[in-house]
Design an enzyme around this catalytic site. Structure first.
Site, mmCIF file in Angstrom:
data_model
loop_
_atom_site.group_PDB
_atom_site.id
_atom_site.type_symbol
_atom_site.label_atom_id
_atom_site.label_comp_id
_atom_site.label_asym_id
_atom_site.label_seq_id
_atom_site.Cartn_x
_atom_site.Cartn_y
_atom_site.Cartn_z
ATOM 1 N N ASP A 1 1.783 6.453 5.433
ATOM 2 C CA ASP A 1 0.797 5.510 4.907
ATOM 3 C C ASP A 1 1.268 4.822 3.631
ATOM 4 O O ASP A 1 0.542 4.027 3.047
ATOM 5 C CB ASP A 1 -0.535 6.233 4.661
ATOM 6 C CG ASP A 1 -1.734 5.334 4.871
ATOM 7 O OD1 ASP A 1 -1.601 4.314 5.574
ATOM 8 O OD2 ASP A 1 -2.812 5.647 4.342
ATOM 9 N N LYS B 1 0.852 -1.197 0.000
ATOM 10 C CA LYS B 1 0.000 0.000 0.000
ATOM 11 C C LYS B 1 0.883 1.240 0.000
ATOM 12 O O LYS B 1 1.757 1.400 0.846
ATOM 13 C CB LYS B 1 -0.913 0.001 1.224
ATOM 14 C CG LYS B 1 -1.758 1.266 1.369
ATOM 15 C CD LYS B 1 -2.486 1.297 2.713
ATOM 16 C CE LYS B 1 -3.161 2.648 2.936
ATOM 17 N NZ LYS B 1 -3.770 2.759 4.278
ATOM 18 N N GLU C 1 -9.557 3.695 2.769
ATOM 19 C CA GLU C 1 -9.208 3.765 1.347
ATOM 20 C C GLU C 1 -8.186 2.730 0.920
ATOM 21 O O GLU C 1 -8.151 2.334 -0.246
ATOM 22 C CB GLU C 1 -8.708 5.178 0.994
ATOM 23 C CG GLU C 1 -7.230 5.452 1.221
ATOM 24 C CD GLU C 1 -6.792 5.353 2.681
ATOM 25 O OE1 GLU C 1 -5.615 5.039 2.909
ATOM 26 O OE2 GLU C 1 -7.612 5.580 3.588
ATOM 27 N N ASP D 1 -12.056 7.143 4.681
ATOM 28 C CA ASP D 1 -10.759 6.916 5.319
ATOM 29 C C ASP D 1 -10.388 5.439 5.324
ATOM 30 O O ASP D 1 -9.302 5.075 5.761
ATOM 31 C CB ASP D 1 -10.772 7.476 6.749
ATOM 32 C CG ASP D 1 -9.384 7.559 7.356
ATOM 33 O OD1 ASP D 1 -8.407 7.642 6.580
ATOM 34 O OD2 ASP D 1 -9.269 7.532 8.597
ATOM 35 N N ASP E 1 -2.446 10.442 3.546
ATOM 36 C CA ASP E 1 -3.829 10.042 3.772
ATOM 37 C C ASP E 1 -4.521 11.057 4.681
ATOM 38 O O ASP E 1 -4.390 11.002 5.901
ATOM 39 C CB ASP E 1 -3.877 8.649 4.395
ATOM 40 C CG ASP E 1 -5.303 8.174 4.623
ATOM 41 O OD1 ASP E 1 -6.220 8.764 4.024
ATOM 42 O OD2 ASP E 1 -5.491 7.218 5.404
ATOM 43 N N ARG F 1 -7.908 -0.402 1.458
ATOM 44 C CA ARG F 1 -8.508 -1.653 0.968
ATOM 45 C C ARG F 1 -9.081 -1.492 -0.441
ATOM 46 O O ARG F 1 -9.212 -2.479 -1.169
ATOM 47 C CB ARG F 1 -9.574 -2.132 1.957
ATOM 48 C CG ARG F 1 -10.755 -1.219 2.117
ATOM 49 C CD ARG F 1 -11.529 -1.467 3.405
ATOM 50 N NE ARG F 1 -10.777 -1.003 4.566
ATOM 51 C CZ ARG F 1 -11.179 -1.159 5.824
ATOM 52 N NH1 ARG F 1 -12.325 -1.781 6.083
ATOM 53 N NH2 ARG F 1 -10.452 -0.703 6.831
ATOM 54 N N LYS G 1 -9.492 12.912 8.810
ATOM 55 C CA LYS G 1 -8.877 12.487 10.059
ATOM 56 C C LYS G 1 -8.787 13.658 11.037
ATOM 57 O O LYS G 1 -8.793 14.827 10.628
ATOM 58 C CB LYS G 1 -7.465 11.954 9.792
ATOM 59 C CG LYS G 1 -7.413 10.660 9.019
ATOM 60 C CD LYS G 1 -5.972 10.240 8.782
ATOM 61 C CE LYS G 1 -5.900 8.922 8.035
ATOM 62 N NZ LYS G 1 -6.365 7.770 8.830
#
Length: 504
Positions: A297, A274, A358, A356, A279, A360, A286
């Site tokens: 991230d 990933k 995201e 959030d 993010d 996946r 967030k």
């Protein structure tokens, strides 16, 4: 701070400018090498230990200057605790202490006489390779954006040599440990450096260019960059939705390494990382506290990039494909919204309940994409859920898998490297939390079991092959005592896993 590391069987007199580091067990039980030095100095060490009440407790130390009748100016005696209680963790603690002491004392040339330590289940290969990665971690510093005036913050080189007894017939095995250890240490630094880059520098374009540069100096790696238009043509709409609010187009760099002696068409091992370069959480934004840490991230992608560099340097006889799932999750009028429904590459539809969640969305399309390679094993690495941090803290990465044997092999590699993982369950009870009234699946399943429901989501796209998911949200970086840094995990763990497979 770079390190140089090697092994030697030459007499210690060949290294007069090095600080000799040797050990003492509890109750002043001397190492064989310490006894030898004591004899050469005509009992100076043993008499000094008595006068200084040095009993060999763990991390107790005594730095000796100009011992009589001895050629080295510096001798560091390090306490190792009770001999019958000395374990692998004790060894790590001692190495950690030695390096930190030498850094504080401006000692840059170190001759370790610790290979004679007996640790049940661990040989000299492990001790040497582990020493290299430990020393590398202790000496690592990220100062790319600092104006350096303080000499203590400059890149000082540490030269470390481990002495191997002349009676040891496995010296070439020890040399291999040096080669492997230095390659892994280099890879760890690559992953850390990428992870520590600020997101205004480390954009999706930057990561794509870094991958492309690999082909300039590594002929064993074939590079393919799938751009935004190609991703759309392929049908990876969930993948593209993540970056819809960013000015930077999504991209999917692919790194191929083919060295399996059975041929290039042998089923590959696939690593997916990933790579969300920042993010914000998107519309489901967030909290501002610690949002700066969301530059980390992309640590899964950084790990895959580093591992591919390592396997090429080690020339492992495997076919491996590394895929970086790269995007940026930002807010704009084009951003993904709660309530949206996406059609994935697999044809399954997803109801977006939280933007959030995201990572996946990137991974699910890649998990479908890799079916074309007919993979032997697929491993995805992702800073996926805060729930995993709550469950396992910062010490363990979360493991979820559809294959027990594969999981056991990875757990074994984690014990070898002390890069620990903990397996969490996957079953139908958790899958029910992902049910949607208007799509095939929702992208979140509520607060309970969040790390597991995220893996259950991915499992729906990974049913055609052996698959493991590593949630590294708690282990990919540290943030404490005003220190924030990428850890490089799970680079060493997965490299060891691949080394183990290559020997089967």
């Amino acid at each position: 701070m770079p390190i140089k590391f090697d092994v030697t069987q030459e007499h210690i007199e060949s290294y007069p400018n090095f600080c000799i580091v040797t050990g003492v067990f509890n109750d002043s039980y001397l190492f064989p090498s310490t006894i030898q030095i004591d004899k050469m100095s005509q009992g100076y060490i043993s008499s000094l230990l008595k006068r200084n009440n040095f009993n060999g407790s763990i991390n107790q130390h005594l730095l000796l200057y100009d011992a009589p009748y001895f050629f080295n100016k510096l001798i560091l005696l390090i306490g190792c605790g009770k001999k019958n209680e000395f374990k692998s963790q004790s060894y790590n603690t001692v190495i950690h202490y030695i390096i930190n002491f030498c850094k504080k004392s401006s000692i840059t040339k170190i001759l370790l006489l610790l290979s004679e330590l007996n640790i049940d289940g661990y040989d000299n290969y492990w001790k040497i390779r582990n020493s290299i990665t430990l020393c590398n971690n202790e000496c690592y510093i990220f100062n790319k954006f600092k104006n350096i005036n303080d000499v203590t913050k400059k890149n000082i080189t540490y030269e470390i040599i481990s002495y191997i007894d002349k009676l040891d017939n496995n010296f070439q095995y020890c040399k291999q440990a040096v080669k492997d250890g230095l390659a892994i240490a280099k890879g760890l630094n690559i992953a850390k450096n990428l992870g520590n880059m600020p997101s205004n520098y480390c954009t999706p374009n930057y990561l794509s260019n870094k991958v492309q540069e690999l082909s300039n100096y590594n002929t064993d790696l074939d590079i393919e960059i799938i751009n935004e238009l190609q991703l759309k043509t392929i049908g990876m709409h969930a993948y593209l939705a993540v970056g819809s609010g960013s000015i930077y187009p999504a991209v999917m760099p692919i790194i191929k390494y083919q060295k399996n002696p059975k041929g290039p068409n042998t089923n590959p091992i696939i690593l997916i990382g990933k790579g969300v370069t920042f993010d914000s959480g998107g519309i489901s934004i967030k909290p501002s506290d610690k949002m700066d840490e969301m530059k980390y991230d992309m640590c899964g992608a950084a790990a895959v990039y580093a591992i591919m560099s390592i396997v090429s340097e080690l020339q492992l006889p495997l076919n491996i494909i590394g895929i970086l799932a790269v995007s940026e999750n930002m807010i704009s009028s084009k951003s993904l919204k709660p309530g949206d429904i996406l059609t994935t590459l697999s044809g399954q539809t997803i109801e977006i309940l939280n933007t959030d969640a995201e990572g996946r969305l990137l991974l699910c399309d890649v998990l479908t994409y890799v079916e074309r390679y007919n993979p032997e094993i697929v491993i995805d690495i992702a800073t996926l859920t805060g729930a995993c941090v709550i469950a396992l803290g910062n010490h363990y990465s979360g493991l979820m898998s559809n294959d027990n044997n594969l999981s056991n092999n990875l757990i074994f590699a984690s014990k070898q490297t002390r890069d620990y993982i903990w397996r969490l369950p996957l079953d139908e009870n958790f899958e029910k939390q992902l049910e949607s009234s208007c799509a095939d699946i929702a992208n979140v399943g509520g607060r309970s079991g969040g790390a597991i429901t995220a893996a259950c989501f991915l499992k729906k796209f990974a049913h055609k092959y052996k698959w493991m998911h590593l949630d590294i949200a708690g282990s990919a970086w540290i943030s404490k005592n005003c220190v924030k840094s990428s850890t490089g995990r799970p680079v060493e763990l997965l490299t060891q896993f691949l080394i183990n497979i290559s020997k089967i």
